[in-house]
Scaffold this motif. Sequence first.
Motif, PDB file in Angstrom:
ATOM      1  N   ILE A   1       7.695  30.407  64.608  1.00  0.00           N
ATOM      2  CA  ILE A   1       6.970  29.532  63.676  1.00  0.00           C
ATOM      3  C   ILE A   1       6.838  28.175  64.342  1.00  0.00           C
ATOM      4  N   GLU A   2       5.668  27.899  64.880  1.00  0.00           N
ATOM      5  CA  GLU A   2       5.505  26.731  65.756  1.00  0.00           C
ATOM      6  C   GLU A   2       4.763  25.574  65.094  1.00  0.00           C
ATOM      7  N   GLY A   3       4.206  25.819  63.904  1.00  0.00           N
ATOM      8  CA  GLY A   3       3.458  24.756  63.252  1.00  0.00           C
ATOM      9  C   GLY A   3       3.596  24.808  61.739  1.00  0.00           C
ATOM     10  N   LEU A   4       3.503  23.654  61.119  1.00  0.00           N
ATOM     11  CA  LEU A   4       3.532  23.511  59.666  1.00  0.00           C
ATOM     12  C   LEU A   4       2.292  22.732  59.248  1.00  0.00           C
ATOM     13  N   LEU A   5       1.473  23.344  58.383  1.00  0.00           N
ATOM     14  CA  LEU A   5       0.244  22.717  57.913  1.00  0.00           C
ATOM     15  C   LEU A   5       0.342  22.510  56.409  1.00  0.00           C
ATOM     16  N   LEU A   6       0.325  21.264  55.975  1.00  0.00           N
ATOM     17  CA  LEU A   6       0.443  20.930  54.557  1.00  0.00           C
ATOM     18  C   LEU A   6      -0.899  20.452  54.019  1.00  0.00           C
ATOM     19  N   LEU A   7      -1.366  21.111  52.979  1.00  0.00           N
ATOM     20  CA  LEU A   7      -2.607  20.718  52.317  1.00  0.00           C
ATOM     21  C   LEU A   7      -2.264  20.137  50.954  1.00  0.00           C
ATOM     22  N   ALA A   8      -2.566  18.858  50.764  1.00  0.00           N
ATOM     23  CA  ALA A   8      -2.284  18.186  49.497  1.00  0.00           C
ATOM     24  C   ALA A   8      -0.842  18.428  49.082  1.00  0.00           C
ATOM     25  N   SER A   9       0.086  18.186  50.008  1.00  0.00           N
ATOM     26  CA  SER A   9       1.479  18.549  49.757  1.00  0.00           C
ATOM     27  C   SER A   9       2.413  17.661  50.571  1.00  0.00           C
ATOM     28  N   TYR A  10       3.693  17.735  50.211  1.00  0.00           N
ATOM     29  CA  TYR A  10       4.741  17.002  50.923  1.00  0.00           C
ATOM     30  C   TYR A  10       6.069  17.704  50.639  1.00  0.00           C
ATOM     31  N   PRO A  11       7.067  17.531  51.498  1.00  0.00           N
ATOM     32  CA  PRO A  11       8.319  18.277  51.326  1.00  0.00           C
ATOM     33  C   PRO A  11       9.185  17.725  50.205  1.00  0.00           C
TER      34      PRO A  11
ATOM     35  N   ASP B   1       0.998  14.572  62.172  1.00  0.00           N
ATOM     36  CA  ASP B   1      -0.372  14.044  62.194  1.00  0.00           C
ATOM     37  C   ASP B   1      -0.883  14.001  60.749  1.00  0.00           C
ATOM     38  N   TYR B   2      -1.265  12.809  60.296  1.00  0.00           N
ATOM     39  CA  TYR B   2      -1.740  12.640  58.922  1.00  0.00           C
ATOM     40  C   TYR B   2      -3.254  12.464  58.901  1.00  0.00           C
ATOM     41  N   VAL B   3      -3.906  13.264  58.077  1.00  0.00           N
ATOM     42  CA  VAL B   3      -5.348  13.177  57.900  1.00  0.00           C
ATOM     43  C   VAL B   3      -5.628  12.958  56.423  1.00  0.00           C
ATOM     44  N   VAL B   4      -6.337  11.900  56.105  1.00  0.00           N
ATOM     45  CA  VAL B   4      -6.729  11.623  54.720  1.00  0.00           C
ATOM     46  C   VAL B   4      -8.241  11.773  54.623  1.00  0.00           C
ATOM     47  N   ILE B   5      -8.686  12.663  53.757  1.00  0.00           N
ATOM     48  CA  ILE B   5     -10.123  12.895  53.595  1.00  0.00           C
ATOM     49  C   ILE B   5     -10.634  12.058  52.434  1.00  0.00           C
ATOM     50  N   GLU B   6     -11.566  11.187  52.715  1.00  0.00           N
ATOM     51  CA  GLU B   6     -12.118  10.312  51.688  1.00  0.00           C
ATOM     52  C   GLU B   6     -12.897  11.127  50.646  1.00  0.00           C
ATOM     53  N   ASN B   7     -12.775  10.707  49.398  1.00  0.00           N
ATOM     54  CA  ASN B   7     -13.504  11.335  48.276  1.00  0.00           C
ATOM     55  C   ASN B   7     -13.171  12.823  48.120  1.00  0.00           C
ATOM     56  N   ALA B   8     -11.959  13.190  48.539  1.00  0.00           N
ATOM     57  CA  ALA B   8     -11.485  14.569  48.364  1.00  0.00           C
ATOM     58  C   ALA B   8     -10.410  14.590  47.285  1.00  0.00           C
ATOM     59  N   ASN B   9     -10.346  15.682  46.535  1.00  0.00           N
ATOM     60  CA  ASN B   9      -9.341  15.790  45.482  1.00  0.00           C
ATOM     61  C   ASN B   9      -8.441  16.997  45.691  1.00  0.00           C
ATOM     62  N   HIS B  10      -7.603  17.285  44.720  1.00  0.00           N
ATOM     63  CA  HIS B  10      -6.578  18.326  44.840  1.00  0.00           C
ATOM     64  C   HIS B  10      -7.161  19.733  44.829  1.00  0.00           C
ATOM     65  N   TRP B  11      -8.148  19.958  43.963  1.00  0.00           N
ATOM     66  CA  TRP B  11      -8.597  21.310  43.679  1.00  0.00           C
ATOM     67  C   TRP B  11      -9.575  21.856  44.712  1.00  0.00           C
TER      68      TRP B  11
ATOM     69  N   ALA C   1       5.561  21.271  65.154  1.00  0.00           N
ATOM     70  CA  ALA C   1       4.294  20.541  65.065  1.00  0.00           C
ATOM     71  C   ALA C   1       3.821  20.557  63.610  1.00  0.00           C
ATOM     72  N   THR C   2       3.441  19.398  63.098  1.00  0.00           N
ATOM     73  CA  THR C   2       3.120  19.293  61.671  1.00  0.00           C
ATOM     74  C   THR C   2       1.848  18.485  61.458  1.00  0.00           C
ATOM     75  N   MET C   3       1.021  18.967  60.550  1.00  0.00           N
ATOM     76  CA  MET C   3      -0.149  18.210  60.110  1.00  0.00           C
ATOM     77  C   MET C   3      -0.167  18.162  58.592  1.00  0.00           C
ATOM     78  N   SER C   4      -0.454  16.994  58.053  1.00  0.00           N
ATOM     79  CA  SER C   4      -0.613  16.785  56.615  1.00  0.00           C
ATOM     80  C   SER C   4      -2.055  16.371  56.348  1.00  0.00           C
ATOM     81  N   ILE C   5      -2.759  17.191  55.565  1.00  0.00           N
ATOM     82  CA  ILE C   5      -4.130  16.857  55.173  1.00  0.00           C
ATOM     83  C   ILE C   5      -4.127  16.588  53.679  1.00  0.00           C
ATOM     84  N   SER C   6      -4.584  15.425  53.295  1.00  0.00           N
ATOM     85  CA  SER C   6      -4.566  15.043  51.880  1.00  0.00           C
ATOM     86  C   SER C   6      -5.900  14.444  51.470  1.00  0.00           C
ATOM     87  N   GLY C   7      -6.087  14.316  50.174  1.00  0.00           N
ATOM     88  CA  GLY C   7      -7.319  13.757  49.631  1.00  0.00           C
ATOM     89  C   GLY C   7      -7.107  12.368  49.065  1.00  0.00           C
ATOM     90  N   ALA C   8      -8.022  11.460  49.375  1.00  0.00           N
ATOM     91  CA  ALA C   8      -7.891  10.087  48.901  1.00  0.00           C
ATOM     92  C   ALA C   8      -8.020   9.972  47.388  1.00  0.00           C
TER      93      ALA C   8
END
Length: 243
Positions: free
Chosen positions: A147-157, A196-206, A167-174
């Motif tokens: 298990i070499e990567g962790l990808l979090l979508l609209a989430s946190y530990p 690596d944190y990515v925030v997508i503008e005008n994106a929501n949870h659903w 290796a970890t990436m967090s993608i969230s919505g503004a």
Amino acid sequence: MIKKILIGVVALIVLVVGGTLAWMSIPFSYNQDETAAALISSDKVNVDEGDFISFKPVQTAPTKGIIFYPGGKTSAETFAPFMRRFAEQGYLAVIVPMPFKTAFLGVNKADEVVAAYPNIQHWVIAGHSLGGVAASEYVKSADLNRIEGLLLLASYPASDISQFKIATMSISGAKDLQSTPQKINENKAKLPASTDYVVIENANHWQFGSYAADNTKQQGLLSPSEQAEQVFAQSLAFLNRLP
């Protein structure tokens, strides 16, 4: 008298737990047209709905895969359109249906996926919302050679996994009203410093998944297709950077 009280307390606990599980088992509505189309095999992707929902490239033998944990009250099918796209890019993609639609009751389900596909040598575990929380917990007991990567979508530990070398990436919505930008920021210390944190503008949870439009009434959002495209592009780029 004491025995009657204890019986009453036990009965109350059973009632509360049973009621909670019954409520969690009722999923959020999802776009049935999109999900049905994604679950049909083609000459490029073979779909298998057994213990898991798996998407396998037809023309290649993948050695890399992604395991996905859906969020609470979420049917696995909700993320079928998202996960199918990884198979189209040469990855094995597996969605794990959770007991009572509750990822915390299946934190270690990824072990079953890894065992079921021994030819896959490199895995990423991903999750949306509470599914991401459970995926983060899984990292604590995972074989990090596989298990070499962790990808979090609209989430946190929920707990600190910053000491784990993954290796970890967090993608969230503004404009996420559930996993809000504030919550994402408050929990950064629990993730590896290299995240690596990515925030997508005008994106929501659903709109991270193929949830039905009636789950949100927010204004000024990206269209569902636009958000889905950005989330997938960032996710794929993360997977492609891994060995």
